[in-house]
Design an enzyme around this catalytic site. Sequence first.
Site, PDB file in Angstrom:
ATOM      1  N   THR A 290       3.623   4.639   1.252  1.00  0.00           N
ATOM      2  CA  THR A 290       2.966   3.753   0.274  1.00  0.00           C
ATOM      3  C   THR A 290       3.758   2.472   0.023  1.00  0.00           C
ATOM      4  OG1 THR A 290       4.049   4.985  -1.513  1.00  0.00           O
ATOM      5  CG2 THR A 290       1.816   5.678  -0.895  1.00  0.00           C
TER       6      THR A 290
ATOM      7  N   GLY B 118       4.649  -1.132  -0.131  1.00  0.00           N
ATOM      8  CA  GLY B 118       3.883  -2.367  -0.049  1.00  0.00           C
ATOM      9  C   GLY B 118       2.451  -2.280  -0.523  1.00  0.00           C
ATOM     10  N   THR B 119       2.064  -1.159  -1.133  1.00  0.00           N
ATOM     11  CA  THR B 119       0.669  -1.039  -1.573  1.00  0.00           C
ATOM     12  C   THR B 119       0.321  -2.058  -2.656  1.00  0.00           C
ATOM     13  OG1 THR B 119       1.365   0.752  -3.047  1.00  0.00           O
ATOM     14  CG2 THR B 119       0.365   1.380  -0.957  1.00  0.00           C
ATOM     15  N   GLY B 120       1.240  -2.267  -3.610  1.00  0.00           N
ATOM     16  CA  GLY B 120       0.977  -3.240  -4.672  1.00  0.00           C
ATOM     17  C   GLY B 120       0.879  -4.649  -4.142  1.00  0.00           C
ATOM     18  N   CYS B 121       1.773  -5.000  -3.212  1.00  0.00           N
ATOM     19  CA  CYS B 121       1.734  -6.327  -2.590  1.00  0.00           C
ATOM     20  C   CYS B 121       0.423  -6.519  -1.836  1.00  0.00           C
ATOM     21  CB  CYS B 121       2.905  -6.490  -1.615  1.00  0.00           C
ATOM     22  SG  CYS B 121       4.539  -6.246  -2.328  1.00  0.00           S
TER      23      CYS B 121
ATOM     24  N   LYS C 261      -3.234  -0.279 -12.763  1.00  0.00           N
ATOM     25  CA  LYS C 261      -3.263   0.649 -11.633  1.00  0.00           C
ATOM     26  C   LYS C 261      -2.820   2.040 -12.086  1.00  0.00           C
ATOM     27  CE  LYS C 261      -0.605  -2.120  -9.277  1.00  0.00           C
ATOM     28  NZ  LYS C 261       0.156  -2.847  -8.230  1.00  0.00           N
TER      29      LYS C 261
END
Length: 271
Positions: free
Chosen positions: A205, A207-210, A172
């Site tokens: 942003t 929690g974007t990865g989760c 990412k």
Amino acid sequence: MNIVMTIAGSDSGGGAGIQADLKTFQELKVFGTSVITALTAQNTLGVEGIYPTTPDFVELQMKAVFEDFDVKALKTGMLFSADIIQRIAKSLRDQEVQIVVDPVMIAKGGQALLQEDAVRAMKKELLPIANIVTPNIPEAETITGMNIQTAEEIREAAEKILQLGVDCVVMKGGHLDGPSAVDTVFFKDGSSFKMRSKRINTKHTHGTGCTFSAAITAHLGRGLSLKEAIIEAKKFVQGAIENPLNIGHGHGPTNHFAHRLGYEAEVEIIE
């Protein structure tokens, strides 16, 4: 009904972890089950406390779900300790399930969410049995021991991670500078592609990865290929970022409702 699983920590603020994963599963029309590795006291301003689950109870939760449900795909998030990672890997070795690893290490506010020896356990026990791992740049640097700033260093880091045994690495690019956010996807067979999206100037942003890894899991559970699942998940999380809820006084959560409300995110695929 396609059934999926999240193995992660609980976020009392509702923006990340188990809560974000289950919201994503629901929006993408799969049935979500969960294994909680830790409880956190947190909100959009930061993490105030972490209370880990015992490795025995993590294993018991997994056993209970697998005995009763046909889980098609699962994701891991915050795993906290080496002992928990070892139990999870042990429980997964005999399961026919697609595995997505989101190597959660640092909270948005800077708090450590993974103990130091757990990184070694993840590399040794979990990544060799995973289908996809989705590190951001700081996480990839921790896994590889590299300093990553250029496209060539991104490729070199991905190759190091692929050598651990995982089938696919999604590097990412949100932490790199530039007018666009570019994620690069590398497969074990040497092929790769990029996903380029508009960089959004927002602090919301959390929690974007989760959410991204949960969306990949949901699409795998519905039968999409690795590549298709990654692309559709990118569109989902981009839409969630572009249409924020604007709640909380810190790093607010992404908008898991955006997909349902019809917000279409533009993602350019570069082969």
